[in-house]
Design a protein around this motif. Structure first.
Motif, mmCIF file in Angstrom:
data_model
loop_
_atom_site.group_PDB
_atom_site.id
_atom_site.type_symbol
_atom_site.label_atom_id
_atom_site.label_comp_id
_atom_site.label_asym_id
_atom_site.label_seq_id
_atom_site.Cartn_x
_atom_site.Cartn_y
_atom_site.Cartn_z
ATOM 1 N N PHE A 182 -21.618 5.575 -30.802
ATOM 2 C CA PHE A 182 -22.292 5.795 -32.288
ATOM 3 C C PHE A 182 -22.240 4.708 -32.950
ATOM 4 C CE2 PHE A 182 -21.525 7.465 -36.322
ATOM 5 C CZ PHE A 182 -22.583 7.818 -36.627
ATOM 6 N N VAL A 183 -21.123 3.908 -33.340
ATOM 7 C CA VAL A 183 -21.020 2.867 -34.349
ATOM 8 C C VAL A 183 -21.920 1.950 -33.806
ATOM 9 C CG1 VAL A 183 -19.497 1.223 -35.142
ATOM 10 C CG2 VAL A 183 -18.644 3.376 -34.963
ATOM 11 N N ALA A 184 -22.024 1.433 -32.533
ATOM 12 C CA ALA A 184 -22.863 0.421 -32.125
ATOM 13 C C ALA A 184 -24.329 0.869 -32.351
ATOM 14 C CB ALA A 184 -22.400 0.010 -30.469
ATOM 15 N N LEU A 185 -24.768 2.106 -32.203
ATOM 16 C CA LEU A 185 -25.779 2.546 -32.392
ATOM 17 C C LEU A 185 -26.321 2.409 -33.861
ATOM 18 C CD1 LEU A 185 -28.578 3.964 -31.073
ATOM 19 C CD2 LEU A 185 -27.416 6.202 -31.766
ATOM 20 N N CYS A 186 -25.458 2.629 -34.888
ATOM 21 C CA CYS A 186 -25.765 2.224 -36.159
ATOM 22 C C CYS A 186 -26.109 1.158 -36.529
ATOM 23 C CB CYS A 186 -24.356 2.904 -37.168
ATOM 24 S SG CYS A 186 -24.376 4.728 -36.909
ATOM 25 N N ILE A 187 -25.259 0.044 -35.773
ATOM 26 C CA ILE A 187 -25.569 -1.497 -35.986
ATOM 27 C C ILE A 187 -27.082 -1.721 -35.601
ATOM 28 C CG2 ILE A 187 -24.871 -3.702 -35.242
ATOM 29 C CD1 ILE A 187 -22.114 -2.704 -35.000
ATOM 30 N N SER A 188 -27.359 -1.124 -34.385
ATOM 31 C CA SER A 188 -28.811 -1.415 -33.798
ATOM 32 C C SER A 188 -29.809 -0.802 -34.771
ATOM 33 C CB SER A 188 -28.881 -0.787 -32.473
ATOM 34 O OG SER A 188 -30.131 -0.699 -32.050
ATOM 35 N N THR A 189 -29.325 0.290 -35.410
ATOM 36 C CA THR A 189 -30.422 0.834 -36.399
ATOM 37 C C THR A 189 -30.425 0.150 -37.624
ATOM 38 O OG1 THR A 189 -29.606 3.146 -35.705
ATOM 39 C CG2 THR A 189 -30.707 3.164 -37.968
ATOM 40 N N LEU A 190 -29.624 -0.498 -38.050
ATOM 41 C CA LEU A 190 -29.460 -1.455 -38.991
ATOM 42 C C LEU A 190 -30.381 -2.674 -38.899
ATOM 43 C CD1 LEU A 190 -28.417 -2.550 -41.871
ATOM 44 C CD2 LEU A 190 -26.596 -3.617 -40.897
ATOM 45 N N PHE A 191 -30.562 -3.158 -37.520
ATOM 46 C CA PHE A 191 -31.324 -4.161 -37.173
ATOM 47 C C PHE A 191 -32.752 -3.836 -37.251
ATOM 48 C CE2 PHE A 191 -34.054 -5.850 -34.009
ATOM 49 C CZ PHE A 191 -33.909 -7.190 -33.884
ATOM 50 N N TYR A 192 -33.126 -2.649 -36.818
ATOM 51 C CA TYR A 192 -34.489 -2.081 -37.027
ATOM 52 C C TYR A 192 -35.027 -2.049 -38.534
ATOM 53 C CZ TYR A 192 -35.448 -2.250 -32.082
ATOM 54 O OH TYR A 192 -35.599 -2.574 -30.871
ATOM 55 N N TYR A 212 -26.725 -9.436 -30.314
ATOM 56 C CA TYR A 212 -25.563 -8.694 -30.479
ATOM 57 C C TYR A 212 -25.426 -7.380 -30.537
ATOM 58 C CZ TYR A 212 -24.485 -13.250 -31.932
ATOM 59 O OH TYR A 212 -24.304 -14.780 -31.737
ATOM 60 N N GLY A 213 -26.671 -6.615 -31.109
ATOM 61 C CA GLY A 213 -26.715 -5.225 -30.983
ATOM 62 C C GLY A 213 -26.862 -4.763 -29.557
ATOM 63 N N LEU A 214 -27.694 -5.481 -28.830
ATOM 64 C CA LEU A 214 -27.749 -4.951 -27.331
ATOM 65 C C LEU A 214 -26.442 -5.102 -26.901
ATOM 66 C CD1 LEU A 214 -31.107 -7.036 -26.228
ATOM 67 C CD2 LEU A 214 -30.814 -4.661 -27.071
ATOM 68 N N MET A 215 -25.633 -6.045 -26.832
ATOM 69 C CA MET A 215 -24.561 -6.443 -26.193
ATOM 70 C C MET A 215 -23.422 -5.282 -26.613
ATOM 71 S SD MET A 215 -24.307 -8.936 -24.115
ATOM 72 C CE MET A 215 -25.198 -10.289 -23.577
ATOM 73 N N ALA A 216 -23.510 -4.939 -27.984
ATOM 74 C CA ALA A 216 -22.641 -3.851 -28.388
ATOM 75 C C ALA A 216 -22.867 -2.569 -27.397
ATOM 76 C CB ALA A 216 -22.773 -3.759 -30.017
ATOM 77 N N LEU A 217 -24.127 -2.218 -27.709
ATOM 78 C CA LEU A 217 -24.490 -0.946 -26.904
ATOM 79 C C LEU A 217 -24.293 -1.097 -25.578
ATOM 80 C CD1 LEU A 217 -27.630 -0.023 -28.985
ATOM 81 C CD2 LEU A 217 -25.634 1.443 -28.785
ATOM 82 N N THR A 218 -24.024 -2.017 -24.786
ATOM 83 C CA THR A 218 -24.262 -2.296 -23.298
ATOM 84 C C THR A 218 -22.763 -2.287 -22.971
ATOM 85 O OG1 THR A 218 -26.412 -3.269 -22.964
ATOM 86 C CG2 THR A 218 -24.848 -3.491 -21.205
ATOM 87 N N PHE A 219 -22.029 -2.900 -23.498
ATOM 88 C CA PHE A 219 -20.652 -3.251 -23.099
ATOM 89 C C PHE A 219 -19.507 -2.622 -23.712
ATOM 90 C CE2 PHE A 219 -22.759 -7.258 -21.784
ATOM 91 C CZ PHE A 219 -22.697 -7.310 -20.778
ATOM 92 N N ILE A 220 -19.756 -1.715 -24.789
ATOM 93 C CA ILE A 220 -18.730 -0.860 -25.432
ATOM 94 C C ILE A 220 -18.456 0.228 -24.256
ATOM 95 C CG2 ILE A 220 -20.282 0.904 -26.453
ATOM 96 C CD1 ILE A 220 -17.529 -0.861 -28.231
#
Length: 240
Positions: free
Chosen positions: A183-193, A217-225
């Motif tokens: 969820f935290v990683a998804l929030c980072i991805s949301t901030l990017f958009y 970095y957003g992709l890596m966070a969501l993938t490897f978390i």
């Protein structure tokens, strides 16, 4: 299933960057590829992957909620009946349907400017795509937040109940911690958009290009978390 799909697109993203930035096949290959390859790199490696990740995280969150809070519901029984081929089909098809609209907005292509290859995407397309990515990520973040709030409350109630199973509680606690990290990683991805959409609305090309450089970095966070959080929180996985 979700991790395998994401890892494939991580390599697709890396390959796209090598062709575009490092010119591993030379300048002529990039400039003479028309709009087919740029469309694949832009929509496939960027937007399809993000939509697949958001979809996967949202489904995992709903699954956590059903498993912990509604274990005897019809939805829980439905989850148990879904076969592997159907899971693969759903995880691949739904994100594709979500990005299908983008493919008909107009071509994306490469051109040569100031001694380097540049990706040309009309600003109205950037605005539209960033808006969709922001909305999808926001909806996914809200669903995840609600699900994990209910899951944490359900786990707390289970722990306080005399009928709670400690082993089941520990297992669900581990999965919930990993899910909250997602969820935290998804929030980072949301901030990017959000940042892309704001600067695209202002037609600030320089800022949009600069923000795109940090997309990986957003992709890596969501993938490897997922594997890292399970490794950190699960001692059996660490032993293996």
């Amino acid at each position: 299933f979700q991790s395998i799909i994401e890892i494939f697109f991580i390599y697709a993203y890396a390959f796209s960057e090598m062709v575009f930035n490092d010119l591993v096949f030379g300048k002529n290959f990039v400039l003479n590829s028309g709009f087919v390859y740029p469309m694949f790199a832009y929509y496939g490696a960027y937007y399809y992957m993000n939509h697949a990740q958001v979809w996967g995280v949202t489904m995992l969150s709903l699954n956590r909620y059903v498993t912990v809070c509604r274990p005897t519901s019809s939805m829980a029984r439905y989850y148990d009946t879904i076969g592997t081929p159907l899971l693969w089909t759903i995880n691949v098809t739904v994100p594709l349907l979500m990005v299908a609209r983008m493919l008909f907005q107009g071509p994306v292509y490469y051109n040569w400017a100031e001694s380097q290859v540049e990706q040309y995407t009309p600003m109205h397309i950037v605005k539209s795509n960033a808006l969709q990515g922001m909305i999808v990520s926001l909806v996914g973040s809200i669903v995840c937040a609600v699900c994990y709030f209910l899951v944490i409350r359900g786990l707390t109630s289970s722990l306080m109940s005399r009928n709670g199973c400690p082993r089941l509680f520990n297992r669900e606690k581990i999965l919930t911690i990993a899910g909250f990290a997602l969820f935290v990683a998804l929030c980072i991805s949301t901030l990017f958009y959000v940042l892309i959409h704001i600067n695209a609305a202002k037609e600030n090309d320089i800022a949009v290009i600069a923000i795109r450089q940090y997309y990986i970095y957003g992709l890596m966070a969501l993938t490897f978390i997922k594997p890292w959080m399970l490794l950190i929180t699960n001692k059996n996985a660490r032993r293996k």
